[in-house]
Design an enzyme around this catalytic site. Structure first.
Site, PDB file in Angstrom:
ATOM      1  N   CYS A   1      78.477  67.639  -6.895  1.00 40.86           N
ATOM      2  CA  CYS A   1      79.355  68.788  -6.655  1.00 40.86           C
ATOM      3  C   CYS A   1      80.772  68.406  -6.242  1.00 40.86           C
ATOM      4  O   CYS A   1      81.643  69.276  -6.138  1.00 40.86           O
ATOM      5  CB  CYS A   1      78.751  69.705  -5.595  1.00 40.86           C
ATOM      6  SG  CYS A   1      78.678  68.958  -3.946  1.00 40.86           S
TER       7      CYS A   1
ATOM      8  N   LYS B   1      42.849  40.818  -7.030  1.00 40.90           N
ATOM      9  CA  LYS B   1      43.993  41.469  -7.663  1.00 40.90           C
ATOM     10  C   LYS B   1      45.121  40.462  -7.862  1.00 40.90           C
ATOM     11  O   LYS B   1      45.422  39.671  -6.974  1.00 40.90           O
ATOM     12  CB  LYS B   1      44.481  42.641  -6.800  1.00 40.90           C
ATOM     13  CG  LYS B   1      43.453  43.739  -6.601  1.00 40.90           C
ATOM     14  CD  LYS B   1      43.009  44.364  -7.903  1.00 40.90           C
ATOM     15  CE  LYS B   1      44.077  45.205  -8.534  1.00 40.90           C
ATOM     16  NZ  LYS B   1      44.365  46.481  -7.877  1.00 40.90           N
TER      17      LYS B   1
ATOM     18  N   CYS C   1      80.407  63.556  -3.473  1.00 38.86           N
ATOM     19  CA  CYS C   1      79.078  63.782  -4.065  1.00 38.86           C
ATOM     20  C   CYS C   1      79.185  63.785  -5.587  1.00 38.86           C
ATOM     21  O   CYS C   1      80.011  64.515  -6.148  1.00 38.86           O
ATOM     22  CB  CYS C   1      78.510  65.109  -3.572  1.00 38.86           C
ATOM     23  SG  CYS C   1      76.970  65.571  -4.390  1.00 38.86           S
TER      24      CYS C   1
ATOM     25  N   TYR D   1      30.085  46.375 -19.275  1.00 33.16           N
ATOM     26  CA  TYR D   1      29.764  45.283 -18.354  1.00 33.16           C
ATOM     27  C   TYR D   1      28.740  45.631 -17.271  1.00 33.16           C
ATOM     28  O   TYR D   1      28.453  44.795 -16.409  1.00 33.16           O
ATOM     29  CB  TYR D   1      31.035  44.783 -17.664  1.00 33.16           C
ATOM     30  CG  TYR D   1      31.885  45.885 -17.057  1.00 33.16           C
ATOM     31  CD1 TYR D   1      31.496  46.561 -15.907  1.00 33.16           C
ATOM     32  CD2 TYR D   1      33.084  46.248 -17.646  1.00 33.16           C
ATOM     33  CE1 TYR D   1      32.272  47.568 -15.367  1.00 33.16           C
ATOM     34  CE2 TYR D   1      33.875  47.252 -17.116  1.00 33.16           C
ATOM     35  CZ  TYR D   1      33.471  47.908 -15.970  1.00 33.16           C
ATOM     36  OH  TYR D   1      34.235  48.906 -15.446  1.00 33.16           O
TER      37      TYR D   1
ATOM     38  N   ASP E   1      42.316  46.859 -17.214  1.00 31.60           N
ATOM     39  CA  ASP E   1      43.108  47.962 -16.676  1.00 31.60           C
ATOM     40  C   ASP E   1      42.980  49.154 -17.609  1.00 31.60           C
ATOM     41  O   ASP E   1      43.839  49.409 -18.454  1.00 31.60           O
ATOM     42  CB  ASP E   1      44.566  47.523 -16.537  1.00 31.60           C
ATOM     43  CG  ASP E   1      45.367  48.471 -15.651  1.00 31.60           C
ATOM     44  OD1 ASP E   1      44.752  49.323 -14.994  1.00 31.60           O
ATOM     45  OD2 ASP E   1      46.601  48.348 -15.621  1.00 31.60           O
TER      46      ASP E   1
ATOM     47  N   CYS F   1      75.669  64.555   1.379  1.00 35.83           N
ATOM     48  CA  CYS F   1      76.590  65.572   0.884  1.00 35.83           C
ATOM     49  C   CYS F   1      76.492  66.764   1.826  1.00 35.83           C
ATOM     50  O   CYS F   1      75.386  67.209   2.159  1.00 35.83           O
ATOM     51  CB  CYS F   1      76.205  65.992  -0.534  1.00 35.83           C
ATOM     52  SG  CYS F   1      77.071  67.461  -1.121  1.00 35.83           S
TER      53      CYS F   1
ATOM     54  N   GLU G   1      34.532  37.955 -14.305  1.00 32.30           N
ATOM     55  CA  GLU G   1      34.934  38.723 -15.479  1.00 32.30           C
ATOM     56  C   GLU G   1      36.366  39.200 -15.301  1.00 32.30           C
ATOM     57  O   GLU G   1      36.809  39.454 -14.173  1.00 32.30           O
ATOM     58  CB  GLU G   1      34.012  39.944 -15.656  1.00 32.30           C
ATOM     59  CG  GLU G   1      32.532  39.619 -15.646  1.00 32.30           C
ATOM     60  CD  GLU G   1      31.671  40.864 -15.460  1.00 32.30           C
ATOM     61  OE1 GLU G   1      32.060  41.936 -15.964  1.00 32.30           O
ATOM     62  OE2 GLU G   1      30.622  40.758 -14.799  1.00 32.30           O
TER      63      GLU G   1
ATOM     64  N   LYS H   1      39.263  41.821 -15.073  1.00 31.77           N
ATOM     65  CA  LYS H   1      39.302  43.220 -14.641  1.00 31.77           C
ATOM     66  C   LYS H   1      40.206  43.994 -15.597  1.00 31.77           C
ATOM     67  O   LYS H   1      41.422  43.888 -15.543  1.00 31.77           O
ATOM     68  CB  LYS H   1      39.807  43.335 -13.204  1.00 31.77           C
ATOM     69  CG  LYS H   1      39.719  44.736 -12.624  1.00 31.77           C
ATOM     70  CD  LYS H   1      40.108  44.737 -11.149  1.00 31.77           C
ATOM     71  CE  LYS H   1      39.934  46.125 -10.560  1.00 31.77           C
ATOM     72  NZ  LYS H   1      40.839  47.123 -11.157  1.00 31.77           N
TER      73      LYS H   1
ATOM     74  N   CYS I   1      75.384  72.545  -3.221  1.00 29.69           N
ATOM     75  CA  CYS I   1      75.250  71.406  -4.123  1.00 29.69           C
ATOM     76  C   CYS I   1      74.089  71.640  -5.083  1.00 29.69           C
ATOM     77  O   CYS I   1      72.941  71.813  -4.656  1.00 29.69           O
ATOM     78  CB  CYS I   1      75.011  70.135  -3.319  1.00 29.69           C
ATOM     79  SG  CYS I   1      74.763  68.674  -4.340  1.00 29.69           S
TER      80      CYS I   1
END
Length: 711
Positions: free
Chosen positions: A432, A335, A429, A247, A133, A447, A129, A131, A452
């Site tokens: 800052c 899967k 950064c 099912y 989701d 940084c 069957e 699967k 910051c």
């Protein structure tokens, strides 16, 4: 079809409404149930939507004039104005097990070999069957009438969502009479199981509306279906286009049928929507062929699937093969391999973490991968960007690791543009403007500014996260607004927030009149309660929440065990810290330095004044926890739903009884505790032959100290 419609609305039938409304109502219900069956179960409607609506309209008129004729199973009772305050717990007739996974055809072949061996060297017929989701559901019928619907929950106990499930059109409120003859004598109720899902197109429409209205979109159709089931107002659920595929049955002995294939036929006959893509396979090659075809057809289906479920068809053989602690031995989920898509890498930006580490992030042309839209993906670090030779402007391959975390696999070199640009880490950064440095031997750039703002945001989010102080509802958008307003600069500021301040905080959205939308008092009150509750979190979680460099959850627990108060830890020298088993010189220096920084000491004192836990829970005088688990190593995976414990809390209780709690599975692991949605650690335990405990076994162990012997 025209003849059918004429018959439905004959003068004789209309006259019956006046002379015998009860008989007419009964006839209308039978007619409506018949056409619902044709439409939802058989996908073969025989009347138009307008004709169906006319039947429903007439039935509503009769029931409005004669309220005594209304029954719970009437088609008119699908939608009401009920608004629930909570979802009551429902204990399933039998546990709803998860399935073991086969991640490729080789693992599927290995399972087929085990089945063949268990069945005397002959592979039995197998039912394949798709699967789905979606979100698991259990429907209970008594005397053929739907009386209860429950979510899967932890497999043993779910939540009552009956009112909401009654709004799902393809769920029969009453089983078709022809199917009732197969119910075994003495059966009081049937618990039937399946999946609630949201079609792809409906998901797209729902998310488009959410974006237009300024609400966050759902991540994928599965989350949309699960969220729709848990709406407090059933009218909201009704507005979400949900469907089901049924099912399974809790007790196979409740029906006079021999196997899964027959069950699917019975479910369709009873009025349920059953997926048409099923096959009864006689050989391993037929099973593999079904899986290959499912992979090829995946994108063309109107709903999401993430694999194929293969079951031994015979119920008698299923019973003989039995279950492990987590899953049936007679079924497996093959899967699908991670779905890969190509898209344009628009840019590479930098995200600044709570410790100042700079992480490159791929900004992508949005693309649908494994059921959700991906627009960003981490590139981890500069070395990884260069190793993969990913350049701005490239067409790149994107997938979701484990169908969850987006990742960039690499560029499609044949499509590389001459303008594609090699990316380098910025020298300043982006938050800052402070210098960015890279210590010798380290992968990460950092940084160096303690002021910051990006680091402050990440530290605040880390403190509120589930693994730390778990301030429920304190998400990124709210924290960002609190930081921007200047109201919150460090974690201690959380504990001086008032309900009025939070209620007046902007959400960053406006209503249809252009007015700013604020959090409001309902959300604010919940946040204040969550902040108050966070004060009681264990000492180890407080240490983890502080964001001390190199101190993760496990290290925080080691420190809390060795130095059971903040004062003791702050007073410890580097050498003393390094002597703790599992704490090396690098970690010891980071901890020592943290407590020698005045700003950090100030924050801790303010947290102490607010009432946040500053010491490990002390035992009563003379009380000792028996070390019955000494010498044993445990690994915890999945969600411990029914007990209400987090994995951290369960781990702390195991350690208190002498056990070692590890984050990885090896041959030396004594037990793996597998909660709901257990992942790769469970799979590795099975492959290594490590005993697996479910949540019930864990609770028994914690309460009695009795170590399981027969697993």
């Amino acid at each position: 079809m025209a003849e059918d419609q004429e018959a439905l609305f004959s003068g004789a039938d209309r006259a019956q409404t006046v002379s015998d409304p009860a008989a007419r109502a009964a006839a209308l219900r039978r007619e409506i149930e018949h056409h619902s069956y044709q439409y939802y179960a058989l996908d073969a409607p025989t009347i138009s939507d307008a004709a169906f609506d006319s039947l429903m309209g007439e039935l509503r008129e009769i029931e409005a004039a004669h309220p005594e004729l209304v029954t719970p199973a009437s088609p008119t009772q699908r939608v009401g104005g009920y608004v629930g305050e909570q979802f009551a717990p429902v204990v399933h007739e039998r546990r709803m097990y998860s399935l073991d996974n086969a991640m490729d055809l080789g693992e599927l072949d290995a399972w087929l070999g085990r089945v063949e061996e268990a069945c005397g060297g002959v592979l039995p017929p197998l039912c394949c069957e798709l699967k789905i989701d979606g979100s698991s559901i259990a429907l209970t019928y008594e005397d053929g009438v739907l009386v209860r619907a429950a979510t899967r929950g932890d497999g043993t106990t779910g939540e009552d969502v009956t009112v909401n499930m009654r709004t799902v059109r393809d769920v029969p409120l009453r089983l078709r009479e022809g199917a009732l003859v197969a119910i075994a004598p003495g059966t009081d109720a049937l618990e039937l199981r399946g999946e609630v899902y949201m079609p792809k197109r409906s998901f797209e429409v729902l998310n488009a509306a959410a974006v237009t209205e300024g609400r966050p979109p759902f991540a994928n159709p599965r989350n949309a279906a699960a969220g729709s089931l848990r709406q407090k107002d059933a009218r909201v659920t009704q507005g979400r286009d949900l469907s089901t595929f049924m099912y399974a049955i809790a007790d196979e002995g409740a029906l006079d049928i021999a196997g899964q294939w027959e069950l699917l036929q019975w479910l369709r006959e009873a009025g349920f929507h059953v997926n048409p893509d099923v096959k009864l396979c006689e050989t391993a090659e037929e099973v593999r062929g079904f899986c290959r075809t499912a992979i090829e057809r995946r994108d063309a289906l109107p709903y999401e699937i993430d694999g194929v479920v293969v079951k031994v068809n015979s119920f008698a053989r299923q019973a003989a093969m039995g279950f492990t602690a987590r899953a049936p031995r007679w079924a497996i989920a093959f899967k699908f391999p991670p779905e890969e898509k190509t898209t344009l890498l628009r840019d590479i930006t930098v995200q600044v973490g709570r410790t100042g580490a700079l992480t490159p992030v791929a900004e992508l042309e949005p693309v649908s991968v494994a059921g959700s839209t991906v627009a960003r993906a981490t590139l981890h670090n500069l070395d990884e960007v260069h190793r993969k030779d990913v350049r701005v402007g490239d067409t790149v391959i994107v997938r979701k690791a484990g169908d969850v975390i987006p990742e960039v696999l690499g560029p499609v070199l044949s499509l590389r543009s001459p303008e594609a640009r090699i990316w380098e880490m910025p020298s300043a950064c982006p938050s800052c403007g402070s210098p960015v440095v890279r210590d010798e031997g380290e992968v990460a750039f950092r940084c160096i500014s303690i002021d910051c703002p990006a680091q402050a945001l990440e530290r605040l989010l880390h403190w509120a996260s589930r693994g730390a102080l778990d301030i429920d509802g304190m998400g990124e958008e709210i924290v960002r607004r609190l930081v921007e307003s200047g109201r919150v600069a460090d974690v201690a500021d959380y504990y001086s927030l008032t309900e009025d301040e939070l209620a007046a905080t902007s959400t960053g959205r406006v209503n249809k009149d252009g007015e700013i939308i604020h959090l409001g008092h309902t959300i604010a009150a919940k946040l204040v309660a969550a902040i108050e509750a966070s004060k009681t979190r264990p000492f180890a979680r407080v240490l983890f929440g502080l964001g001390i460099r190199h101190v993760g959850k496990t290290t925080a627990e080691l420190l809390a065990d060795a130095f059971p108060s903040m004062e003791a830890l702050a007073a410890a020298g580097e050498g003393e810290l390094a002597e703790v088993n599992g704490i090396g010189p690098k970690v010891a220096h980071g901890v020592w330095l943290f407590f020698r920084t005045p700003d950090n000491v100030s924050v801790i004192e303010r947290l102490r004044a607010a009432g946040v836990t500053m010491a490990a829970e002390a035992m009563a005088p003379g009380e000792e926890v028996p070390q019955v688990l000494s010498g044993l190593t445990f690994v915890l995976t999945g969600t411990l739903a029914s007990s209400g414990m987090t994995r951290d809390e369960a781990g702390a209780r195991l350690r208190a009884m002498g056990a070692k709690v590890s984050g990885s599975v090896s041959k030396k692991t004594s037990f793996v505790v597998a909660g709901e949605s257990a992942g790769s650690k469970y799979d590795k335990a099975v492959s290594l032959g490590v005993p697996v405990l479910d949540e019930a076994a864990l609770l028994h162990l914690l309460e009695t100290g009795e170590v399981p012997r027969d697993i």
